[in-house]
Design a protein around this motif. Structure first.
Motif, short mmCIF file in Angstrom:
data_model
loop_
_atom_site.label_atom_id
_atom_site.label_comp_id
_atom_site.label_asym_id
_atom_site.label_seq_id
_atom_site.Cartn_x
_atom_site.Cartn_y
_atom_site.Cartn_z
N PRO A 264 -26.69 22.31 65.30
CA PRO A 264 -26.54 23.67 64.80
C PRO A 264 -25.91 24.60 65.81
CG PRO A 264 -28.70 22.85 64.26
CD PRO A 264 -28.06 21.82 65.12
N LEU A 265 -26.23 24.41 67.09
CA LEU A 265 -25.66 25.31 68.10
C LEU A 265 -24.15 25.18 68.15
CD1 LEU A 265 -28.04 25.35 71.16
CD2 LEU A 265 -27.55 27.13 69.49
N TYR B 120 -22.21 24.01 65.83
CA TYR B 120 -21.68 24.46 64.56
C TYR B 120 -21.55 25.97 64.56
CZ TYR B 120 -20.98 24.34 59.50
OH TYR B 120 -20.47 24.46 58.25
N SER B 121 -22.57 26.65 65.05
CA SER B 121 -22.50 28.11 65.01
C SER B 121 -21.52 28.63 66.06
CB SER B 121 -23.88 28.75 65.16
OG SER B 121 -24.35 28.61 66.45
N TYR C 213 -15.86 34.06 58.26
CA TYR C 213 -16.44 33.22 57.22
C TYR C 213 -17.67 33.89 56.64
CZ TYR C 213 -18.69 29.14 55.07
OH TYR C 213 -19.29 28.28 54.19
N LEU D 266 -29.46 40.88 63.18
CA LEU D 266 -28.87 39.56 62.95
C LEU D 266 -29.25 39.05 61.56
CD1 LEU D 266 -27.22 37.61 64.57
CD2 LEU D 266 -29.28 36.72 65.57
N TYR D 267 -30.51 39.19 61.25
CA TYR D 267 -31.00 38.75 59.95
C TYR D 267 -30.28 39.51 58.84
CZ TYR D 267 -34.14 38.59 55.93
OH TYR D 267 -34.64 38.46 54.68
N ALA E 231 -26.63 38.39 58.53
CA ALA E 231 -26.41 37.01 58.12
C ALA E 231 -26.93 36.70 56.73
CB ALA E 231 -27.03 36.06 59.14
N PHE F 103 -23.41 38.89 53.87
CA PHE F 103 -23.53 37.53 54.44
C PHE F 103 -22.41 37.25 55.44
CE2 PHE F 103 -26.85 35.07 52.21
CZ PHE F 103 -27.25 36.03 51.30
N THR G 239 -21.30 35.58 57.94
CA THR G 239 -21.75 34.43 58.72
C THR G 239 -21.06 34.33 60.07
OG1 THR G 239 -21.98 33.35 56.60
CG2 THR G 239 -22.26 31.99 58.54
N SER H 155 -22.09 37.20 62.46
CA SER H 155 -23.46 37.11 62.94
C SER H 155 -23.64 35.92 63.87
CB SER H 155 -24.45 37.06 61.77
OG SER H 155 -24.04 36.11 60.83
N SER H 156 -22.83 34.85 63.67
CA SER H 156 -22.91 33.74 64.61
C SER H 156 -22.50 34.19 66.01
CB SER H 156 -22.01 32.60 64.18
OG SER H 156 -22.45 32.08 62.96
N ALA I 219 -25.27 36.08 67.41
CA ALA I 219 -26.32 35.14 67.81
C ALA I 219 -26.00 34.54 69.16
CB ALA I 219 -26.47 34.06 66.76
N VAL J 83 -26.77 36.94 72.00
CA VAL J 83 -28.22 36.96 72.25
C VAL J 83 -28.63 35.69 72.99
CG1 VAL J 83 -30.49 37.00 71.16
CG2 VAL J 83 -28.64 38.30 70.17
N LEU J 84 -28.07 34.59 72.55
CA LEU J 84 -28.42 33.30 73.14
C LEU J 84 -28.11 33.27 74.63
CD1 LEU J 84 -29.49 30.62 72.30
CD2 LEU J 84 -27.16 29.83 71.99
N VAL K 224 -33.84 33.25 64.74
CA VAL K 224 -32.75 33.84 63.97
C VAL K 224 -31.40 33.24 64.37
CG1 VAL K 224 -31.85 36.01 63.14
CG2 VAL K 224 -34.14 35.92 64.03
N VAL K 225 -31.27 32.84 65.65
CA VAL K 225 -30.00 32.30 66.11
C VAL K 225 -29.71 30.95 65.48
CG1 VAL K 225 -28.76 31.46 68.13
CG2 VAL K 225 -30.10 33.54 68.29
N ILE L 247 -28.82 30.34 61.08
CA ILE L 247 -27.55 30.41 60.34
C ILE L 247 -26.96 29.00 60.15
CG2 ILE L 247 -25.25 31.39 60.27
CD1 ILE L 247 -26.47 33.64 62.10
N PRO L 248 -26.72 28.26 61.24
CA PRO L 248 -26.18 26.90 61.04
C PRO L 248 -27.14 25.98 60.29
CG PRO L 248 -26.69 27.28 63.35
CD PRO L 248 -26.79 28.59 62.68
N MET M 33 -36.07 32.75 55.82
CA MET M 33 -34.63 32.55 55.63
C MET M 33 -34.28 31.22 54.98
SD MET M 33 -33.21 34.30 59.08
CE MET M 33 -34.59 34.52 60.17
#
Lengths: 314, 439
Positions: free
Chosen positions: A48-49, A51-52, A60, A272-273, A276, A281, A283, A286-287, A290, A293-294, B282-283, B286-287, B378
């Protein structure tokens, strides 16, 4: 016992072959034990990381039927420079909230731990009772404190505040709403600091104090030169841990204010919520948020882990 | 009260009176015992002194009231005047204690010159049986107890609200004394229909009404079935327990491997495992949301179970590693020498020794999955939605059902409180990823 007898009874090549098949080498066991965990974590976190990360460079939206469109750094630029989208506001709110609540938690938690340091009858029970708020579900806590803060029906104004200065609209005043969240957070998480400090305090060897007492050192001196330096590493950990949590803060804010009034209490996570999963939406954008923040959280957690390693060694 | 204009709400007046009585009740006996008097005399005098201190405190507060105007902020002003008054009274009490007379010789049981009344049979520092130290200890205990009471008020209030009727829950000013009812719990768990007057009259004639039907009838409602909340609670239970079992099992295996075998890049792997928990939900949602939508895992039990397992796994590896590290290697080595295979040694030697660790990890993982909100909000919509995101939606029709919300929260809270009590020894390890041991 049967293990010991077996070789004597069933010696020979047939047994040996069977035994070899049954007994795995340590290497195999290591792989067998570790890989399921790693695979799950990679699948649920690493993929997921990446991908985002890819999505953060694209324009998108999950509800649009168009495929992701490569825009390179546009999303990041929009977040970091665009005044009108007020992302800076969210970071300021989060920062303010983090500083206020972590600071207060440290003061309250350390104070309580100093009071609980010397055991007395019932101190164990009191310590456990103090810890209850920490184990509650943040969203439930937030929701229920909404009733407590209610200007006309809540106990906060009526019991604690009213006759003193008149009731206040805790959750609809922009400044007070942030304080309300801080109050609830301090109520909920000071016990955590108490717990850390207590373990630090109880680890201080008593001969230090005895030596100080023989030298007729004052209480203040003992506190400055013995207690504080010895508890410092754990206090540091408490600060870092709570800071990370403050940046992640979502549940409590959603339960208590949902970011209202206006966007006065909208932390980064809540924003973020909203970006997203609500409205447009967004996406891709917001990625990107994210990821920012990360990066902040990774920086802070690195500090945390370093401090942790130092206390474990020391 | 007494015609004084005390700048404090009634609650705080009562609170400070209790505080001073406790201070008197804990410090005076120390002094009295030290001078050779019986303890009950000390407690009695302490109580009286406490009440007097409380009155003096209130008078001082009134006298210091102009301070609030000087400090500008009324809240700060009151805080400062409370502190000043408290310190003044404490100094006065400290000065007064020397007037406690020495008991007459025939009343004294045992009184070593200047020492404690009863002989000290345990090893301790001399200054820790000194009367002034003991009375400071009394003050310290009082402050802690009073603060604990303060911090438990919201929890107690939640418990009280859960048993209030709909009208009592939103009464203004809030009601402390009320008639308990189960309305909150029932309205949380049931779907209801509003009845007309004629229907109510007809409904009352029926014989087969259970107690919960009768309760709701007072509100003019008939129960027509279970609410969604029951379903959500069931989802919570399934998802939380399955994911807990999975994460503890996988975590135990990896923790054992990390603890006992040499693994290349062990530190980095452990850091990686820990770092996955540092990610804000939250991070990653999404994916994961996109991934789940593709795989058809969105709003399914399996999806949530996998997610919670992954999230708890990091935690359970770290926590269990700490526990397994403490089991001496020699036990297993002895078993290996005796002909056990590695797996047998793990099953028969390590597992029984790690039971407390496993129990603690299980419960902490369960609490996390049980309380989790962000992912559930979510990544589920209806079929697999858990309880935390749906408690807010009880807000429902016809105004906010605070009693129902409190009932839901209380039901949610009770298992956690029980766990807190049974786990207090491991609490610190649990909340710091097993990294720090409680002293």
């Amino acid at each position: 016992m049967s293990q010991l007898e077996m070789p004597a009874v069933a010696a020979g090549p047939a047994y040996r072959r069977q035994n070899q098949r049954r007994q795995m080498s340590d290497r195999t066991i290591t792989h067998l034990f570790i890989w399921p965990t790693l695979i799950l974590l990679i699948l649920m976190n690493i993929f997921p990381l990446f991908y985002s990360l890819y999505l953060s460079f694209n324009d998108y939206s999950v509800i649009a039927n168009e495929p992701p469109k490569w825009v390179a750094l546009d999303n990041y630029e929009k977040i970091l420079t665009n005044e009108r989208s007020r992302y800076w506001h969210n970071f300021t709110v989060t920062g303010k909230y983090a500083v206020l609540s972590v600071g207060l938690q440290i003061v309250v938690g350390f104070g309580l731990a100093m009071l609980l340091k010397e055991k007395f009858a019932g101190s164990g029970l009191i310590t456990t009772l103090i810890l209850i708020p920490m184990m509650l579900s943040p969203v439930v806590v937030g929701l229920f404190w909404k009733l407590i803060f209610d200007p006309s029906k809540g106990i906060f104004n009526h019991l604690i505040y009213m006759n003193a200065t008149g009731g206040k609209e805790w959750l609809s005043d922009p400044t007070l709403a942030l304080w309300a969240i801080v109050i609830v957070d301090v109520w909920m998480w000071s016990p955590f600091v108490v717990l850390l400090c207590l373990s630090g305090l109880s680890a201080i060897p008593s001969y230090l104090y005895e030596a100080a007492a023989i030298d007729r050192a004052s209480g203040w001196f003992q506190f400055r030169r013995i207690t504080l330096p010895q508890v410092m590493p754990l206090l540091l950990i408490a600060v870092l841990f709570r800071t990370i949590e403050a940046f992640k803060q979502f549940d409590l804010v959603m339960g208590l204010t949902g970011g209202t009034p206006g966007d006065a209490t909208e932390t980064v996570s809540v924003r973020l919520y909203r970006e997203a999963f609500l409205g447009k939406f967004k996406t891709g954008e917001s990625s990107a948020l994210a990821y920012i923040v990360l990066i902040i959280i990774i920086a802070v957690s690195n500090l945390y882990i370093r401090a942790l390693n130092r206390t474990r060694e020391g | 009260m007494f015609g004084l204009d005390i700048p404090l709400p009634d609650f705080w007046i009562a609170y400070f009176f209790v505080f001073w009585v406790l201070i008197g009740g804990t410090t005076a006996p120390v002094m009295f015992r030290h001078q050779g008097h019986p303890v009950w005399l000390g407690v009695l005098t302490g109580g009286v002194v406490g009440v007097i201190s409380g009155v003096v405190f209130m008078v001082l507060l009134t006298v210091l009231k102009p301070l609030a105007d000087v400090v500008d902020d009324p809240f700060l002003g009151i805080l400062v005047s409370i502190l000043i008054s408290a310190v003044l009274i404490l100094i006065a009490l400290g000065w007064l204690r020397r007037f406690v007379p020495l008991a007459r010789a025939n009343e004294v049981v045992t009184l070593a010159e200047g020492g404690p009344r009863a002989p000290v049979t345990y090893s301790t520092r001399v200054d820790k049986v000194d009367p002034s130290w003991l009375s400071v200890q009394g003050i310290r205990a009082t402050v802690v107890v009073m603060l604990a009471v303060l911090s438990l008020i919201p929890v107690v209030w939640m418990g009280m609200t859960a048993f209030k009727s709909r009208a009592d829950a939103v009464a203004s000013p809030p009601k402390v004394i009320f008639e308990p009812t189960m309305e909150g719990f029932i309205s949380l768990l049931t779907k209801r229909r509003q009845l007309t007057d004629a229907q109510i009259a007809e409904y009352k004639q029926r014989e087969d009404l259970a107690w919960y039907d009768e309760v709701m009838l007072k509100r003019g409602q008939a129960i027509i079935g279970q609410s969604d909340y029951v379903k959500r609670l069931r989802n919570s239970l399934i998802i939380a327990s399955v994911s807990t079992v999975l994460s503890v099992t996988l975590g135990l295996l990896s923790a054992y491997a990390f603890s006992r075998f040499r693994i290349p890049g062990e530190g980095d792997l452990l850091f990686f495992i820990l770092s996955t928990r540092m990610l804000p939900p939250v991070v990653v949602t999404i994916p994961i949301f996109l991934m789940y939508r593709e795989l058809g895992l969105y709003d399914t039990h399996i999806g949530m179970i996998l997610l919670y397992t992954a999230f708890n796994l990091s935690f359970s590896v770290w926590l269990l590693k700490g526990f397994i590290d403490e089991i001496p290697r020699e036990y297993e080595e002895a078993a290996l020498v005796d002909g056990y295979t590695r797996m047998q040694a793990f099953r028969k030697i390590v597992l029984p020794q790690a039971v407390t660790g496993i129990a603690a990890t299980t419960v902490f993982s369960f609490i996390f999955a049980w309380n989790e909100y962000a992912f559930a909000l979510m990544l589920t919509s209806d079929k697999a939605r858990t309880a935390p995101p749906s408690i807010p939606s009880v807000l429902g029709t016809g105004g906010i059902e605070w009693a129902a919300i409190a009932a839901g929260s209380l039901g949610f809270l009770i298992p956690v409180v029980i766990v807190t009590f049974s786990l207090r020894r491991y609490l610190l390890r649990g909340v710091t990823f097993g990294a720090i041991r409680q002293g």
